[in-house]
Scaffold this motif. Sequence first.
Motif, PDB file in Angstrom:
ATOM      1  N   ASP A   3      33.454  61.790  67.207  1.00  0.00           N
ATOM      2  CA  ASP A   3      32.846  63.349  66.382  1.00  0.00           C
ATOM      3  C   ASP A   3      31.743  62.726  65.734  1.00  0.00           C
ATOM      4  O   ASP A   3      30.732  63.363  65.270  1.00  0.00           O
ATOM      5  CB  ASP A   3      33.753  63.516  65.517  1.00  0.00           C
ATOM      6  CG  ASP A   3      34.147  62.890  64.657  1.00  0.00           C
ATOM      7  OD1 ASP A   3      34.065  61.750  64.284  1.00  0.00           O
ATOM      8  OD2 ASP A   3      34.881  63.643  63.523  1.00  0.00           O
ATOM      9  N   LYS A   4      30.824  61.340  66.150  1.00  0.00           N
ATOM     10  CA  LYS A   4      29.806  61.247  65.443  1.00  0.00           C
ATOM     11  C   LYS A   4      28.548  61.660  65.838  1.00  0.00           C
ATOM     12  O   LYS A   4      28.611  62.322  67.175  1.00  0.00           O
ATOM     13  CB  LYS A   4      29.271  59.883  65.430  1.00  0.00           C
ATOM     14  CG  LYS A   4      27.463  59.845  64.863  1.00  0.00           C
ATOM     15  CD  LYS A   4      28.065  58.297  65.027  1.00  0.00           C
ATOM     16  CE  LYS A   4      28.715  57.258  63.427  1.00  0.00           C
ATOM     17  NZ  LYS A   4      28.071  55.919  64.042  1.00  0.00           N
ATOM     18  N   ARG A   5      27.962  62.847  64.987  1.00  0.00           N
ATOM     19  CA  ARG A   5      27.005  64.046  65.596  1.00  0.00           C
ATOM     20  C   ARG A   5      25.903  62.886  66.396  1.00  0.00           C
ATOM     21  O   ARG A   5      25.344  61.972  65.660  1.00  0.00           O
ATOM     22  CB  ARG A   5      26.315  64.560  64.095  1.00  0.00           C
ATOM     23  CG  ARG A   5      27.583  65.752  64.484  1.00  0.00           C
ATOM     24  CD  ARG A   5      26.431  66.735  63.904  1.00  0.00           C
ATOM     25  NE  ARG A   5      25.541  66.030  61.921  1.00  0.00           N
ATOM     26  CZ  ARG A   5      24.382  66.981  61.987  1.00  0.00           C
ATOM     27  NH1 ARG A   5      24.123  67.892  62.217  1.00  0.00           N
ATOM     28  NH2 ARG A   5      24.411  67.053  60.220  1.00  0.00           N
ATOM     29  N   ASP A   6      24.595  63.837  67.092  1.00  0.00           N
ATOM     30  CA  ASP A   6      24.101  63.504  67.331  1.00  0.00           C
ATOM     31  C   ASP A   6      22.935  63.245  66.256  1.00  0.00           C
ATOM     32  O   ASP A   6      22.343  63.923  65.757  1.00  0.00           O
ATOM     33  CB  ASP A   6      23.213  64.479  68.619  1.00  0.00           C
ATOM     34  CG  ASP A   6      21.456  63.558  69.783  1.00  0.00           C
ATOM     35  OD1 ASP A   6      22.332  62.753  70.240  1.00  0.00           O
ATOM     36  OD2 ASP A   6      21.208  63.992  69.010  1.00  0.00           O
ATOM     37  N   PHE A   7      22.101  61.547  65.985  1.00  0.00           N
ATOM     38  CA  PHE A   7      21.311  61.888  65.182  1.00  0.00           C
ATOM     39  C   PHE A   7      20.165  62.681  65.488  1.00  0.00           C
ATOM     40  O   PHE A   7      19.318  63.119  64.338  1.00  0.00           O
ATOM     41  CB  PHE A   7      20.858  59.964  65.724  1.00  0.00           C
ATOM     42  CG  PHE A   7      21.429  58.978  65.465  1.00  0.00           C
ATOM     43  CD1 PHE A   7      22.508  59.821  64.624  1.00  0.00           C
ATOM     44  CD2 PHE A   7      21.814  57.372  65.494  1.00  0.00           C
ATOM     45  CE1 PHE A   7      23.344  57.853  64.355  1.00  0.00           C
ATOM     46  CE2 PHE A   7      22.868  56.567  65.799  1.00  0.00           C
ATOM     47  CZ  PHE A   7      23.300  57.146  64.507  1.00  0.00           C
ATOM     48  N   TYR A   8      19.018  63.230  66.180  1.00  0.00           N
ATOM     49  CA  TYR A   8      18.527  63.723  66.846  1.00  0.00           C
ATOM     50  C   TYR A   8      18.935  64.963  65.628  1.00  0.00           C
ATOM     51  O   TYR A   8      17.731  65.506  65.352  1.00  0.00           O
ATOM     52  CB  TYR A   8      17.883  64.500  67.845  1.00  0.00           C
ATOM     53  CG  TYR A   8      17.204  62.654  68.116  1.00  0.00           C
ATOM     54  CD1 TYR A   8      15.873  62.571  68.350  1.00  0.00           C
ATOM     55  CD2 TYR A   8      17.772  62.183  69.923  1.00  0.00           C
ATOM     56  CE1 TYR A   8      15.384  61.731  69.014  1.00  0.00           C
ATOM     57  CE2 TYR A   8      16.984  60.885  69.905  1.00  0.00           C
ATOM     58  CZ  TYR A   8      16.423  60.591  69.645  1.00  0.00           C
ATOM     59  OH  TYR A   8      15.362  59.390  70.370  1.00  0.00           O
ATOM     60  N   GLU A   9      20.118  65.495  66.281  1.00  0.00           N
ATOM     61  CA  GLU A   9      20.841  67.396  65.446  1.00  0.00           C
ATOM     62  C   GLU A   9      20.696  66.609  64.042  1.00  0.00           C
ATOM     63  O   GLU A   9      20.253  67.511  63.629  1.00  0.00           O
ATOM     64  CB  GLU A   9      22.143  67.410  66.267  1.00  0.00           C
ATOM     65  CG  GLU A   9      22.736  68.180  65.207  1.00  0.00           C
ATOM     66  CD  GLU A   9      24.161  68.611  66.194  1.00  0.00           C
ATOM     67  OE1 GLU A   9      24.969  69.200  65.264  1.00  0.00           O
ATOM     68  OE2 GLU A   9      24.203  67.885  67.156  1.00  0.00           O
ATOM     69  N   VAL A  10      21.084  65.250  63.729  1.00  0.00           N
ATOM     70  CA  VAL A  10      21.358  64.961  61.919  1.00  0.00           C
ATOM     71  C   VAL A  10      19.709  65.260  61.490  1.00  0.00           C
ATOM     72  O   VAL A  10      19.535  65.858  60.588  1.00  0.00           O
ATOM     73  CB  VAL A  10      21.634  63.526  61.479  1.00  0.00           C
ATOM     74  CG1 VAL A  10      21.569  62.870  60.187  1.00  0.00           C
ATOM     75  CG2 VAL A  10      22.731  63.781  62.813  1.00  0.00           C
ATOM     76  N   LEU A  11      18.921  64.668  62.847  1.00  0.00           N
ATOM     77  CA  LEU A  11      17.599  64.700  61.704  1.00  0.00           C
ATOM     78  C   LEU A  11      16.736  66.134  61.940  1.00  0.00           C
ATOM     79  O   LEU A  11      15.239  66.825  61.424  1.00  0.00           O
ATOM     80  CB  LEU A  11      16.365  63.920  62.085  1.00  0.00           C
ATOM     81  CG  LEU A  11      17.063  62.127  61.165  1.00  0.00           C
ATOM     82  CD1 LEU A  11      16.096  61.190  61.558  1.00  0.00           C
ATOM     83  CD2 LEU A  11      17.357  62.437  59.964  1.00  0.00           C
ATOM     84  N   GLY A  12      17.033  66.855  62.318  1.00  0.00           N
ATOM     85  CA  GLY A  12      16.920  68.355  63.320  1.00  0.00           C
ATOM     86  C   GLY A  12      15.765  68.281  64.441  1.00  0.00           C
ATOM     87  O   GLY A  12      14.560  68.928  64.280  1.00  0.00           O
ATOM     88  N   ILE A  13      15.156  66.972  64.957  1.00  0.00           N
ATOM     89  CA  ILE A  13      14.313  66.573  65.742  1.00  0.00           C
ATOM     90  C   ILE A  13      15.009  66.789  67.912  1.00  0.00           C
ATOM     91  O   ILE A  13      16.141  66.572  67.344  1.00  0.00           O
ATOM     92  CB  ILE A  13      13.396  65.836  65.126  1.00  0.00           C
ATOM     93  CG1 ILE A  13      14.697  64.497  65.589  1.00  0.00           C
ATOM     94  CG2 ILE A  13      12.798  66.099  64.162  1.00  0.00           C
ATOM     95  CD1 ILE A  13      13.690  63.050  65.004  1.00  0.00           C
ATOM     96  N   SER A  14      13.857  66.929  67.883  1.00  0.00           N
ATOM     97  CA  SER A  14      14.051  66.615  69.458  1.00  0.00           C
ATOM     98  C   SER A  14      14.148  65.720  70.314  1.00  0.00           C
ATOM     99  O   SER A  14      13.491  64.469  69.521  1.00  0.00           O
ATOM    100  CB  SER A  14      13.186  67.643  70.221  1.00  0.00           C
ATOM    101  OG  SER A  14      11.820  67.004  69.986  1.00  0.00           O
TER     102      SER A  14
END
Length: 376
Positions: A3-14
């Motif tokens: 369930d670890k979130r996508d790192f790009y999603e974590v930083l709010g970037i594409s």
Amino acid sequence: MADKRDFYEVLGISKGASEEEIKKAYRQMIKKYHPDLHPDDKEAEEKMKEVNEAYEILSDPEKKARYDQFGHAGVDPNYGAGGAGSPFGQDIDLGDIFSSFFGGFGGRRSANPNAPRRGTDIETTVYISFEEAAKGCKKTVQYQAVSTCKDCNGTGAEKGTTPKTCTACGGRGQVTINQRTPFGTVQTMRTCDACRGRGKIVDTPCHTCNGRGQERRKKTVEVNIPAGINDEQVLSVSNHGNAGINGGPAGDLHVYIGIRPHPVFERRGDDVWCEIPITFAQAALGSSVTVPTLDGKVTYDIHEGTQPGDIFKLKGKGIQHLRGRGRGDQYVKVVIEVPKNLSAKQKQLIKEFDENTGDKNYAKRKSFKEKLKGLF
């Protein structure tokens, strides 16, 4: 782990974000979740850890490339890798083929996987007061960094065991692949599936770091913040970043400075600005007023007939020039406050005063009336 979130999603970037965009997003997230701004907030603390982990991967070109290709499995051994069905077992990149072909059919010489490698740089933010920025201070900075595992000393193997040289690649970390192409047989190199490029196999992974050889730990360092530092300036602390690999040196810690706004002072360059309210009587008759400065309160004599918006200067009462001699100045803007909630007697006195005051006492009003005569 699933369930670890996508790192790009974590930083709010594409996914196609540039290095500068990644840094900018990281700094924005720090301001959003920094512990100094959210004391005793466990949720913000967890968010900050997640942000730090995402930035650690995406700010490192090598780790970012692995993450972009394989996701979390490319940067976290706990997701599993190698063997059948592993993302590391995919066919070699055509770019490798053509690189080897145009390089002379000899394949690329692989770097020693066990050679020392410098750790990556990391960033954190420390918040200080307006006065601390002006005069300088010392701050104990807490941050998260990747460190060599204290139990296995970076080997990844449980105490009492040692890593073994990979028999598949002979410890090189890469294997040779012969592939037929329209140009003939091309010899290329690819990452060894068995050891994932490490050149060694760990049969019994360290229970502390799960075989990574490194672990994330909270660290502290005392930082000298020089007088005159400005908002969002950066101080670098050598060898306090993420730990190196195979005995390589640690990266650096970059400390961004955040300055809390002041209720009275505003900074413009190395000058300090503020406003001081005075009464109509003080402005008309002149008066001694108390003015706050970075060095304490001073007395200033307001001259007779002071107008709204007048500015006076206190020389040398500003901010010290960064790593230089001298200081800026302090500018004080006069604000004349109109009284409210007047009594009937006070209103009558003001009317009498106004009736007995001619235009000669109001230069701007007199000039305005002269201009109106030419229009109407």
